[in-house]
Design a protein around this motif. Structure first.
Motif, PDB file in Angstrom:
ATOM      1  N   CYS A 152      44.708 -15.744   6.376  1.00 27.16           N
ATOM      2  CA  CYS A 152      43.334 -16.225   6.319  1.00 27.16           C
ATOM      3  C   CYS A 152      43.274 -17.374   5.316  1.00 27.16           C
ATOM      4  O   CYS A 152      43.911 -17.304   4.249  1.00 27.16           O
ATOM      5  N   GLU A 204      41.836 -19.666   2.436  1.00 26.76           N
ATOM      6  CA  GLU A 204      41.029 -19.427   1.244  1.00 26.76           C
ATOM      7  C   GLU A 204      39.607 -19.926   1.457  1.00 26.76           C
ATOM      8  O   GLU A 204      39.388 -21.015   1.984  1.00 26.76           O
ATOM      9  N   GLY A 205      38.640 -19.112   1.053  1.00 29.05           N
ATOM     10  CA  GLY A 205      37.242 -19.476   1.210  1.00 29.05           C
ATOM     11  C   GLY A 205      36.609 -19.036   2.514  1.00 29.05           C
ATOM     12  O   GLY A 205      35.385 -19.008   2.631  1.00 29.05           O
ATOM     13  N   ARG A 206      37.446 -18.689   3.479  1.00 32.12           N
ATOM     14  CA  ARG A 206      36.922 -18.216   4.752  1.00 32.12           C
ATOM     15  C   ARG A 206      36.772 -16.697   4.715  1.00 32.12           C
ATOM     16  O   ARG A 206      37.255 -16.018   3.808  1.00 32.12           O
ATOM     17  N   ALA A 207      36.085 -16.172   5.729  1.00 29.42           N
ATOM     18  CA  ALA A 207      35.928 -14.725   5.838  1.00 29.42           C
ATOM     19  C   ALA A 207      37.197 -14.127   6.446  1.00 29.42           C
ATOM     20  O   ALA A 207      37.712 -14.631   7.448  1.00 29.42           O
ATOM     21  N   PRO A 214      34.062 -11.529   2.689  1.00 21.55           N
ATOM     22  CA  PRO A 214      33.257 -12.692   3.097  1.00 21.55           C
ATOM     23  C   PRO A 214      33.804 -14.050   2.660  1.00 21.55           C
ATOM     24  O   PRO A 214      33.703 -15.011   3.413  1.00 21.55           O
ATOM     25  N   HIS A 215      34.364 -14.129   1.499  1.00 16.06           N
ATOM     26  CA  HIS A 215      34.895 -15.404   1.009  1.00 16.06           C
ATOM     27  C   HIS A 215      36.243 -15.119   0.333  1.00 16.06           C
ATOM     28  O   HIS A 215      36.308 -14.890  -0.863  1.00 16.06           O
ATOM     29  N   THR A 250      39.722 -15.038  -1.459  1.00 16.79           N
ATOM     30  CA  THR A 250      40.390 -15.811  -2.504  1.00 16.79           C
ATOM     31  C   THR A 250      41.864 -15.427  -2.519  1.00 16.79           C
ATOM     32  O   THR A 250      42.274 -14.446  -1.902  1.00 16.79           O
TER      33      THR A 250
END
Lengths: 116, 110
Positions: free
Chosen positions: B12, B14-17, B76-77, B79
């Motif tokens: 995934c 970074e910053g995406r769900a 959700p975000h 890291t």
């Protein structure tokens, strides 16, 4: 929140010696604690269930005479690996239940045992 | 424990769900779905649990399908610190033991 302290975080011992690992619940009483073992790149495997004031319940295939568990108080359970051998080298992790029955278990940070 | 099936690995950005699926088609009506994660060389960390309603806390959201045969954990975000193995567990009702499967290795890409 619930905190479980596990000590030591790592230990190296000679083959044939015994090692004791402590698991303490710092801010709650734990009537039940669990001990897991994790080999590299594998998942956690439950070794035994430790109940305060009674004998531990071991999972199938776990030698109770080799992995001695003592749960003498509501905040402390210990796992002693007796006559350790290189194949016992692993990551040992304890967890504790707060007694709410909702499986919100808290885990210790683990102990990496290396037997040389 | 009710058998769970998870993908072996996921990436995934970074910053995406991050959406992690779990199938538990044999779940019983009174069995909860629990999610834990294990960061490398640490003990597992509780994330969230639910029975049939969707749940949200400061770490994640848990979406459980109406038939309860599957669920999705949502970070959700994401890291870089969310890189870990995520375990979906459905303990047998009345059985206090947690049994860990192989989980999903989530890697957050910078």
């Amino acid at each position: 929140g619930a905190v479980v302290s596990q000590h030591p975080s790592w230990v190296i011992c000679k083959s044939g010696t015994s090692v004791k690992i402590e698991c303490r619940s710092l801010d709650f009483q734990a009537t039940t604690m669990f001990w897991y073992r994790q080999f590299p790149k594998q998942s956690l495997m439950l070794m035994a269930t430790s109940n305060e004031g009674s004998k531990a319940t071991y999972e199938q295939g776990v030698e109770k005479d080799k992995f001695l568990i003592n749960h003498a108080s509501l905040t402390l359970s210990t796992l002693t690996v007796t006559s350790a051998h290189p194949e016992d080298s692993s990551f040992y992790i304890c967890s504790a239940e707060r007694g709410t029955g909702n499986y919100g278990y808290t885990f210790g940070s683990g102990t990496r045992l290396t037997v040389v | 424990d009710a058998k769970t099936t998870q993908p072996t690995s996921m990436d995934c950005a970074e910053g995406r769900a991050a959406n992690l699926p779990c199938n538990h088609s044999t779940i019983s009506g009174n069995e909860y779905v629990y999610w834990y994660r294990q960061i490398h060389s640490q003990g597992p960390q509780y994330i969230i649990h639910g029975l049939k309603n969707n749940e949200t806390n400061e770490m994640a959201s848990l979406i459980i399908t109406e038939d309860r045969k599957s669920s999705t954990l949502i970070l959700p975000h994401a890291t870089l610190r969310d890189t870990a193995v995520y375990y979906c567990i459905v303990p047998n009702f009345g059985n206090e033991k947690l049994t860990f499967g192989t989980g999903t290795r989530l890697t957050i890409i910078p």
